[in-house]
Design a protein around this motif. Structure first.
Motif, PDB file in Angstrom:
ATOM      1  N   THR A   1       2.013   9.341   1.956  1.00 59.21           N
ATOM      2  CA  THR A   1       1.289   9.582   0.995  1.00 59.21           C
ATOM      3  C   THR A   1       1.417  10.718   0.103  1.00 59.21           C
ATOM      4  O   THR A   1       1.298  10.710  -1.097  1.00 59.21           O
TER       5      THR A   1
ATOM      6  N   THR B   1      -3.674   2.322  -2.173  1.00 58.62           N
ATOM      7  CA  THR B   1      -2.781   3.614  -2.179  1.00 58.62           C
ATOM      8  C   THR B   1      -2.497   3.844  -3.697  1.00 58.62           C
ATOM      9  O   THR B   1      -2.753   4.946  -4.298  1.00 58.62           O
TER      10      THR B   1
ATOM     11  N   GLU C   1      -3.523   2.631  -6.408  1.00 56.52           N
ATOM     12  CA  GLU C   1      -4.665   2.603  -7.412  1.00 56.52           C
ATOM     13  C   GLU C   1      -5.129   4.103  -7.337  1.00 56.52           C
ATOM     14  O   GLU C   1      -5.733   4.749  -8.228  1.00 56.52           O
ATOM     15  N   SER C   2      -5.260   4.488  -5.732  1.00 49.69           N
ATOM     16  CA  SER C   2      -5.770   5.930  -5.789  1.00 49.69           C
ATOM     17  C   SER C   2      -4.803   6.827  -6.510  1.00 49.69           C
ATOM     18  O   SER C   2      -5.347   8.081  -6.768  1.00 49.69           O
TER      19      SER C   2
ATOM     20  N   ARG D   1      -5.657   9.726  -9.459  1.00 47.89           N
ATOM     21  CA  ARG D   1      -5.742  11.242  -9.420  1.00 47.89           C
ATOM     22  C   ARG D   1      -5.613  12.163 -10.387  1.00 47.89           C
ATOM     23  O   ARG D   1      -4.628  11.897 -11.210  1.00 47.89           O
TER      24      ARG D   1
END
Length: 332
Positions: free
Chosen positions: A33, A60, A62-63, A67
């Motif tokens: 990641t 992941t 979507e995060s 960000r």
């Protein structure tokens, strides 16, 4: 092993990967990641999260889209989740078929997915699980995507990059330590598939030794003018890799990690240094942090070189079950 690890400098300013496409295996957690984050912060246009667990990969994604640093520097990036179950050759080939059908270029391939599990398990292909996930499936992925990466280099006039997440732990392998050598007539892959060779704390190092053997033999057969290939060790990083251990093993590992582990951001700096900063001189080389370093002495020993050649020939035989072996990949 020193208590404290040396500091690592951040990446230089001004790196732009605009217009490029990358694949990162094992992208839904840990180092994977973070590699994706740092690629996106450097304006990569398209990144594929190659993951075993698609819902986790979508979370992941979507995060990443939410960000702040990515919204600011790369709001139009394409982030796609694709299924890649690295313990299954069929999944690897399904992934590559789909990717090649949908994408005409590939600039960066980060071979990052890896496991470190305490128990021995044999997967559908007949091999021990850690060796399958960390080594064999990544070799198949590399060979399947190499023609596209070569074509991409020819189009752009610049080498494309394949970078393995390696480890200094290759020096702790049962072969490197001499604790469990091959028996007369035994193959390297057969050795690591056997019950007798399995050691919980050394199996991760076993798999990373095989990856390094492959990389070092590959550089004798394929130069880096079109595709630069290398490997890096980021040192001990604060990730969840050891979370699968039973509590009696996890506690001491976590104590050591608390004392000396680096934040995952540092692993991203080391990974991208190998993948986008280092030049042609890095082809077929192993990085310890951001410096090219010698492997463990076993690798270059007479016995290590014999194992390297054996593994290369066995890997050719294994891959020939699934693909037509490229002409440059000759037995030794």
């Amino acid at each position: 092993m020193p208590i404290f690890q040396p500091s690592v400098a951040p990446l230089p300013e001004g790196i732009s990967l605009r217009g490029q496409t990358a694949i990162v295996t094992g992208a839904s957690n840990g180092i994977g990641t973070e590699i994706v984050v740092q690629l996106l912060e450097r304006e990569i246009s398209t990144v594929i999260l190659a993951v075993r667990n698609v819902p986790k990969g979508e979370a992941t994604r979507e995060s990443l889209l939410a960000r702040a640093s990515i919204k600011k520097t790369n709001p139009n990036a394409v982030i796609k989740v694709m299924k890649l179950e690295a313990e299954d050759y069929d999944s690897v080939q399904s992934f590559t078929r789909t990717f090649i059908a949908e994408h005409s270029e590939l600039h960066i391939l980060m071979l990052n997915a890896g496991i470190s599990i305490p128990n021995r398990d044999i997967v559908s292909g007949g091999h021990e699980k850690t060796i399958q996930v960390n080594y064999l499936s990544h070799v198949l992925l590399l060979l399947e995507l190499l023609p596209l990466m070569t074509e991409t280099a020819e189009k752009s006039g610049k080498p494309t990059r394949i970078t393995w997440t390696g480890s200094r732990m290759h020096g702790t392998s049962v072969l490197a330590t001499g604790k469990k050598p091959l028996k007369p007539g035994q193959t390297v892959l057969g050795h690591f598939d056997s019950k007798e060779s399995f050691s919980s704390f050394q199996r991760y190092g076993d798999s990373k030794l095989l990856c390094l053997f492959f990389l070092f033999e590959l550089r004798k057969h394929l130069n880096g003018d079109k595709v630069i290939q290398n490997s890096f060790c980021p040192g001990m990083i604060d990730t969840g890799l050891s979370d699968v251990y039973p509590i009696y093993l996890r506690i001491p590992v976590n104590i050591v990690k608390a004392a000396r582990a680096r934040p995952v951001e540092v692993a991203g700096w080391v990974a991208l240094h190998a993948a986008v900063v280092a030049g042609p001189e890095s082809h077929g080389q192993f990085f310890g942090d951001k410096k090219i370093v010698d492997p463990a002495p076993y690798v270059t020993s007479e016995e290590g070189q014999r194992m390297q050649k054996m593994l290369w020939n066995e890997t050719i035989d294994e891959m020939s079950k699934f693909i037509t072996i490229p002409t440059w990949m000759k037995k030794v």
